[in-house]
Every structure is written in structure tokens, then in C-alpha cells.
Scaffold this active site. Structure first.
Site, mmCIF file in Angstrom:
data_model
loop_
_atom_site.group_PDB
_atom_site.id
_atom_site.type_symbol
_atom_site.label_atom_id
_atom_site.label_comp_id
_atom_site.label_asym_id
_atom_site.label_seq_id
_atom_site.Cartn_x
_atom_site.Cartn_y
_atom_site.Cartn_z
ATOM 1 N N SER A 1 -23.996 58.600 -27.874
ATOM 2 C CA SER A 1 -23.152 57.527 -28.392
ATOM 3 C C SER A 1 -22.664 56.648 -27.250
ATOM 4 C CB SER A 1 -21.944 58.121 -29.128
ATOM 5 O OG SER A 1 -21.000 57.114 -29.452
ATOM 6 N N TYR B 1 -14.536 63.705 -30.476
ATOM 7 C CA TYR B 1 -15.874 63.153 -30.675
ATOM 8 C C TYR B 1 -16.453 62.645 -29.359
ATOM 9 C CZ TYR B 1 -19.507 59.932 -32.342
ATOM 10 O OH TYR B 1 -20.692 59.256 -32.540
#
Length: 678
Positions: free
Chosen positions: A555, A568
Site C-alpha cells: 500500500s 493497517y
């Protein structure tokens, strides 16, 4: 409107081809003769419709038929140059075609056209080939059928065989068909129903004879230690051996594999005569064109360890290659096609089962089905006589037939990822689904893995048949389920080449709101899950000795410090560094490890649909429906990122164009300056 004769022919073909006892996949051909109107002259013209080259009777349609003018086809007898030049007649068939389109005529066209019968079937039933390969086949044929079915000595398929059978038909008006030595059967009739009835009569009569007269142990007594392992044990051993075996079978060119542990295979390998029979090889041309002349057979008992098996298989593989090269050199002529490869297409492991290989999954699966046909043939022949296939020199003439070489040359160019096998986690939706679809579209076989096994199966079915994609349930936080997923991949397609760590989830919370459970869940799925998948897959890649790719869908957040995203982003940073660590460690094995850093993939995303979208929208003060557009506006390119954009990057990193790239992170975020890699 379909001609009624054509409709009858297609229906008959489909009925015969639907039952594997009648003929093998894509084996045999059927024909019908009739009259139609010539669109040029308006006059009646005699035609023959015949299954074209490469078609399958069970799925035949009108488009799969070749249509020929019967007068011109039969006139070819006047220019036939003799058996030494009969291959030239295949090209001559093109000058007898009627109308536009239609399939290419096969080598058996002459057999159908020259026989004086309105309807002709040529089939490869296991029972018929058992009789055709029995040492005393001629005597058994007479004993079973009298003069109703006539024995034809082996002759390679072609124009001369058509002339031979036509002459037998003329001399034996009482006969309804023939047994073709080493090959199969041919039957005929004045009507379509009569031809089909005669085909079934021949097949059923031989089956009844074998059942009534066959000895109970045609493959000999049980060979102690070679009996089938319990199912769970043999499947585990098969999964452990599969990558290693695929590496052996891909020495000359990369192959896809298929595994079966069906009862007839296990029973054959448990009997004392299996080494002798396997060494004799297959006989029917359809069989050995796909299985090669003989399989590689492991000569160790079922309980032999993986280490013992791999050591012995390495030795046997070297011997197999040397013997195959010697076979080629014994029979090759100056104008023979080049040797296509010396690796086995069939590998038999006592107690475990059969591995078969080909240029794609269907080819590999069909090769295994053909060897199962060969086992059935051997059983039948050995039960009432002794199995004797056609001579080795004849096998070579067909395996390296110029016509077969021309057929291979007409195959379309392989797609970029052809022969490669991919495992994609979290692939039931969003990015994972898009990646699975793209890899399959580029030619890869794909295992769609997801915690929701039912949805994974749905996605696989959308992609294609089980020869292209399979769906499995797997929770990447569970080492046992991960191991089972990798095992499922190697048993489905023979090995593994591409692994995509995509499974993920996210909870948008501030540091103070993030619980220990939140932290553990996200790290278990993405950091630990990726580790478990990579570890299990790396073992298969190393055993296979063919390199490979591991991709991490990380990500932008792995390098960008955004608000309310501690668990996350930390898990994604863990994944990002795994890429670097594994690239350094696995490079020695030819395995490339790369990452992709997406951002703002809202549409189609399982993560965003599961509540993450609403949470992030609240953080940024926008409507959830506008979140994708919001993310786009904060990028340099002002473009929304979609799942297919990440799939594009995944394909690129696995393609030959990136063969020298490892340890790379590719941003697919439309340009987020704060996430530029430094």
C-alpha cells in the site's frame, strides 16, 4: 437450414462420443454421404460430411465437419502416387472441398470416402484396441465375430488404409466392420442408425467376451509394498513430489501438470506385471501422440521417503532422456522433424498415482486420460492373450509425422503467461479478483484463494473451466490452511510459478482507539499471512527449480504517514520490508519478489465495502460515494485508481519484460508525492 443428413451425423457423433467406452477424447471420426444442390449449377451433387481434424465427437457441431465432393474425392485414386508418398494426399483433399468454411479434412478422410457405405464410424474404444493389440488378435477376431467383422493388419492411417478397408468391404459384403490391428475399429451402415448399431455391436460384443473369458488378475499378483497408500497419505505425498516432478518434466520446455489417483491407475501400479507392460508403451496413435511411447515409472515401493523418491527419480529421468534420444536417433531420417523434447509426458508413482504433462492443463489432463485408456487396453489384452503394441519404428513414424509437425505449427502463438501457474489470495473480490482475471487472460492457470471458499469458486467459474481456474477456501492466518492451499495448487496444475499476497483488511482508528485485537487481526492477515503464504510457496518454487515470482500487494500507506491508520499502515510496512528481505534470500533460486503500492482503490474493493470506506470518508469529511473522486483529486494525475490498474502492474511484473527486476515496489496511486520512494 441444416441438411437432414448432417443433423443425423452430428447427433450420432455426439451419442457415440458422450460415452468414453466408445472412443477417447478427440479420437475417431464419423461420416455420412448424401446429396445436396450445387449452388453454382443448381444440379444435385454427391457430398460427404466427415468430422474434421482435431475435433471431438462428443462436442461435434456442424462447423466441425469437412464437406467434400464425393466424385472428386474418389477420383484421387487415379493420381495416388503410392504408400511412400501418401502424405501428399492430405493436401489434395483441399481440392475436393465443397462450399466455404468447414473444418480441415483429417488423415482418415480417405477411409470414409472410399468405403462403399453411406455412413462410416471409425472409433478407438478401449475394448476394441485391447483386441487389436492382442498377440493373437486375428484369431480372436474370427472366434468372436466369424466373418461379420474382418481383421485388418496394422497400417499407418492414410490413403492406403482407406483403399485397404474399401477393398475389404467389397470382398466381404456380409461384414459390418473391421478391427484395425494396433489401432481401433471401423464400422459402417446404409443408414446412420445402422452404422451406430454396428459400432455398438462390435464394442459391446468384445466387452462381453473379455468379461466372460478374461483371467481375474491380468496384471499379475500384487507386488508387496506397491499397494495404494491411504488417500490422505498419498495425496500428501503427491503434493510433496509434484513441484519436483514438474521441474523434471520441464527440462526442455515448461509444462503444466495434472494428477490423478484413480483406482485403475493405483491397481495397475500395485501389480507385478506393471514394469513390463509400461515399458512396452502404448499402441493406438491417439495414445502415444499424447503420452509418448512409454512413461517414466518409479521403481520404489509406496512407503519410500520423499528424499529416496527424488533421488531415484533424478536417476530415472536421466536414463529416460538418454533412451528417448536413442529412440529418436534410431529412427530419424534426414528429413525428420527435430526432436521435440526428451522429457516424459507420463510419470507413474506406485502407491500414489499418475502425473501427466502438457503445454496447458487440458493437454496434460487429456494425456493422463489417454494413459488410463492404455491401461484399460493392456488389461483387456492381457486378460485373454498377451499385449503387443505396434512396432517402435511405426510409433516413431507417427510421432514424428510431417503432418503432425504441420498441425503443431498451426497452433496459435502462446500467450505471455502460458504454462505459468498462479495462486492469488483474497481473490474473491476487488484487487485480488482483478489480478486473477488478468493473469488468466494472459494465459496463466489460476488458483483463486479466499477465506470465503464459495465466492472463490464463483470467481474461478467466471474465469473459465477447471482447466483454467479453480477456487479454494483458505484463511491465510492459519498455517495449515495455507499449506493446504499450496498443495491444492500443485495438485491442480502440477506446480506453482506466481504467488500474489493480496489478502487484507483494514480498520480505520486512531492510536488511542486501536485495540490490541485490532492490531493482532490486521497483522495476522497481512504481515503473518503473507509470511505464511510466501514460506509455503517458496518451498514449492525451490523444489521445482524453475524460478518464479512472489508479489505483495502492499500500500501507499507502507511509506506514507496518514491519520488514524496505525495498525493497517504498520502491517503494510511489514509487508513492504518482506519484499526486500525475500528478494535478497530467494534470488539464488531464481525467484523474483516485488511489491505494488496501490492507493484509493474504492470501487470494487472488498476492504472499502466492508466499512473501511465509510471510516475513511468520515476522516476526510466527504460522502462515502465520493471517496474515490476525493482520492483522485489529491493525486498528481487526478485519476481514480481501479482494481484493474493494480492487475496491470501485477501482470507486468510477472511478464518476461521484467525478468531482471526484483526487490521493487511499484506505486499505482495516480501520483502521491508524499509516498514517493526514497
Amino acid at each position: 437450414m441444416t441438411h437432414p443428413t448432417v443433423a443425423e451425423l452430428v447427433a450420432r457423433s455426439n451419442r457415440l462420443g458422450a460415452d468414453p467406452k466408445n472412443t477417447n477424447y478427440a479420437g475417431g471420426n464419423t461420416s455420412a454421404k448424401g446429396t445436396d444442390t450445387d449452388p453454382v449449377t443448381g444440379e444435385p451433387v454427391e457430398l460427404m460430411w466427415v468430422k474434421g481434424s482435431g475435433g471431438d465427437l462428443g462436442t461435434l457441431t456442424e462447423a466441425g465437419l469437412a464437406v467434400l465432393r464425393l466424385d472428386r474425392l474418389r477420383a484421387l485414386t487415379g493420381v495416388y502416387p503410392g504408400v511412400d508418398r501418401e502424405d501428399e494426399m492430405v493436401a489434395a483433399f483441399d481440392y475436393t472441398l465443397h462450399g466455404r468454411g468447414g473444418a480441415a479434412p483429417s488423415i482418415d478422410t480417405a477411409m470414409h470416402g472410399l468405403v462403399e457405405a453411406a455412413h462410416v464410424d471409425h472409433l478407438h474404444p478401449d475394448s476394441g484396441i485391447a483386441l487389436a493389440t492382442a498377440v493373437d488378435g486375428p484369431e480372436l477376431t474370427e472366434k468372436i465375430f466369424g466373418d461379420r467383422v474382418v481383421w485388418v493388419p496394422w497400417r499407418r492411417p492414410g490413403f492406403q488404409l482407406g483403399l485397404d478397408i474399401a477393398e475389404i468391404r467389397r470382398r466381404n459384403p456380409q461384414a459390418v466392420g473391421t478391427i484395425l490391428g494396433g489401432h481401433g475399429i471401423t464400422a459402417w451402415g446404409d443408414t446412420s442408425d445402422e452404422a451406430e448399431a454396428h459400432s455398438r455391436e462390435i464394442i459391446d460384443t468384445i466387452e462381453r467376451f473379455l468379461a466372460a473369458n478374461g483371467k481375474p488378475e491380468p496384471f499379475g499378483p500384487v507386488l508387496p509394498g506397491y499397494e495404494a497408500l491411504p488417500e490422505s497419505q498419498r495425496r500428501a505425498k503427491a503434493a510433496a513430489l509434484a513441484p519436483f516432478l514438474r521441474g523434471l518434466a520441464s527440462t526442455d520446455r515448461r509444462q503444466v501438470g495434472h494428477f490423478t489417483d484413480t483406482a485403475p491407475v493405483l491397481e495397475f501400479l500395485s501389480r507385478a506385471e506393471h514394469p513390463r507392460l509400461a515399458a512396452l508403451g502404448t499402441s493406438c496413435p491417439d495414445h502415444f501422440l499424447r503420452t509418448k511411447v512409454a512413461p517414466l515409472v518409479l521403481d520404489l515401493p509406496a512407503e519410500a521417503s520423499i528424499e529416496q523418491c527424488t533421488q531415484r527419480l533424478t536417476e530415472l529421468h536421466e536414463t529416460y532422456r538418454a533412451e528417448y534420444r536413442a529412440y529418436y536417433e534410431r529412427h530419424a531420417a534426414p528429413d525428420s522433424p527435430a526432436m521435440r523434447g526428451a522429457d516424459p509426458a507420463i510419470v507413474l508413482i506406485p502407491g500414489v498415482g499418475m502425473f501427466s504433462y502438457g503445454a496447458d492443463k487440458q493437454t496434460a489432463r487429456v494425456a493422463g486420460e489417454f494413459y488410463l485408456n492404455a491401461i484399460n487396453v493392456m488389461r483387456g489384452a492381457e486378460s485373454v492373450s498377451r499385449y503387443r503394441p505396434i512396432d517402435e519404428s511405426e510409433k516413431f513414424r507417427i510421432e514424428y509425422w510431417a503432418l503432425e509437425e504441420a498441425k503443431l505449427a498451426r497452433r496459435p502463438k502462446p500467450k505471455p503467461l502460458a504454462t505459468r501457474i498462479a495462486l492469488v489470495t483474497g481473490a474473491a473480490s476487488g484487487i485480488g479478483k482483478a489480478i486473477a482475471q488478468r493473469l488468466a487472460a494472459e494465459g496463466a492457470c489460476v488458483v483463486v484463494a479466499d477465506r470465503d471458499g464459495a465466492k472463490a469458486a464463483e470467481v474461478a467459474a467466471e474465469i473459465g473451466s477447471a482447466d483454467v481456474a479453480v477456487g479454494i477456501g483458505a484463511d491465510v492466518t492459519d498455517a495449515g490452511q495455507v499449506r493446504a492451499a499450496v498443495d491444492a495448487a500443485v495438485l491442480a496444475f502440477g506446480g506453482l510459478d506466481l504467488v500474489v499476497n493480496n489478502a487484507g483488511l483494514s480498520l480505520s482508528k486512531s492510536l488511542l482507539e486501536t485495540t490490541e485485537a485490532d492490531w493482532d487481526l490486521q497483522h495476522d492477515v497481512m504481515a503473518k499471512g503473507s509470511f505464511l503464504v510466501s514460506k509455503a510457496a517458496a518451498q514449492a518454487l525451490i523444489d521445482q527449480r524453475m524460478g518464479g515470482d512472489i508479489l505483495y500487494i502492499s500500500s501507499k500507506n507502507s511509506v506514507f504517514a496518514g491519520p488514524n491508520n496505525i495498525a493497517y499502515s504498520a502491517a503494510k510496512a511489514d509487508q513492504a520490508h518482506q519484499v526486500r528481505l525475500l528478494a535478497a534470500e530467494l534470488g539464488a533460486h531464481g525467484v523474483k519478489v516485488n511489491g505494488i503500492n496501490p492507493d484509493g482503490v474504492v470501487r470494487g474493493s472488498g476492504i472499502f465495502a466492508g466499512g473501511w470506506g465509510a471510516q475513511r470518508a468520515a476522516v476526510y469529511g466527504v460522502e462515502e460515494s465520493e471517496l474515490g473522486a476525493f482520492y483522485a483529486q489529491r493525486t498528481l494525475l487526478k485519476r481514480e485508481v481501479l482494481p484493474e490498474h493494480i492487475a496491470n502492474a501485477a501482470f507486468a511484473l510477472c511478464s518476461p519484460d521484467f525478468s531482471h527486476t526484483t526487490g521493487l515496489h511499484v506505486p499505482v496511486d495516480a501520483g502521491v508525492a508524499a509516498a514517493f520512494l526514497r
